[in-house]
Write an enzyme that holds these catalytic residues in place. Sequence first.
Site, PDB file in Angstrom:
ATOM      1  N   SER A 148      14.314   5.155 -52.067  1.00  0.00           N
ATOM      2  CA  SER A 148      13.669   6.449 -52.313  1.00  0.00           C
ATOM      3  C   SER A 148      13.570   7.273 -51.019  1.00  0.00           C
ATOM      4  O   SER A 148      14.595   7.581 -50.412  1.00  0.00           O
ATOM      5  CB  SER A 148      12.293   6.218 -52.937  1.00  0.00           C
TER       6      SER A 148
ATOM      7  N   ASP B 276      15.532   6.618 -64.212  1.00  0.00           N
ATOM      8  CA  ASP B 276      14.610   6.690 -63.085  1.00  0.00           C
ATOM      9  C   ASP B 276      13.600   7.791 -63.387  1.00  0.00           C
ATOM     10  O   ASP B 276      13.979   8.946 -63.576  1.00  0.00           O
ATOM     11  CB  ASP B 276      15.401   7.013 -61.803  1.00  0.00           C
TER      12      ASP B 276
ATOM     13  N   HIS C   6      12.906   3.131 -61.101  1.00  0.00           N
ATOM     14  CA  HIS C   6      13.002   3.630 -59.734  1.00  0.00           C
ATOM     15  C   HIS C   6      12.928   2.527 -58.673  1.00  0.00           C
ATOM     16  O   HIS C   6      13.752   2.481 -57.763  1.00  0.00           O
ATOM     17  CB  HIS C   6      11.898   4.658 -59.486  1.00  0.00           C
TER      18      HIS C   6
END
Length: 255
Positions: free
Chosen positions: A100, A201, A231
């Site tokens: 991320s 996600d 995610h």
Amino acid sequence: MTTTPNAEPLWVEARPELTGGRRVGVLLSHGFTGSPASVRPWGQHLAALGYGIGVPLLPGHATTWQDLNTHRWSDWCAEVTRAFERLVAEHDAVVVGGLSMGGALALRLAADHPDQVRGVALVNPALATRRLDVKLLPVLKHVVPSFPGIADDIKKPGVTEGGYTRTPLKAIHSFMQAWPALVGDLGSVSAPVLLMRSTEDHVVDDSTRTILLEGLGSGDVEDVALEHSYHVATLDHDAPAIFERTAAFVARVTT
């Protein structure tokens, strides 16, 4: 002092006898509101293969979301840069990666240090969003301190990353303000890239994937779909595949 289990930074010495006599280091960064806990198993898998591992704890994480709201993109960049410089000093070759926001930080390092980064491994990196409420952040961050949290987007039952239950707006806005400059510098990323992206996600949409495939300067980009995870894929069903693909990638780009 952290308040999240397994949130401490992870540092493991390289074992060159397992990697052809070369000392190879891997830097992995966690994401926004998370902690090293979300990427620790990833790092531990690579450490078992002989790679030196550095997983820093980004400022404002694993404490409180209010603490995070006092930190900015420049703080997180400075921390991963310190970790990167340590790995470069101690190893023959270094690969960077992250989950991320950690992926964005890894890309920042690769753009800034193209001669020292041998490869970039990304899991659901964040460089853009289609959410319309983001346009209101410049005003909202002065009125509302936080939104509901984005942690624990994990398909596998009973698994938690231990992230914050709130998303601090001043901090997240700082991250998003860094996106245009980073996107503009993607052409400077010349190292091979392993992009691993969940097909479902709920935190980062697929606009980042399009930006990366169109903007990266590297001519060596592996685009891998993760079909069984959300995610936080590094703790989800696809984690073993992520670990194995990363290990093969690191071996390839550092030989």
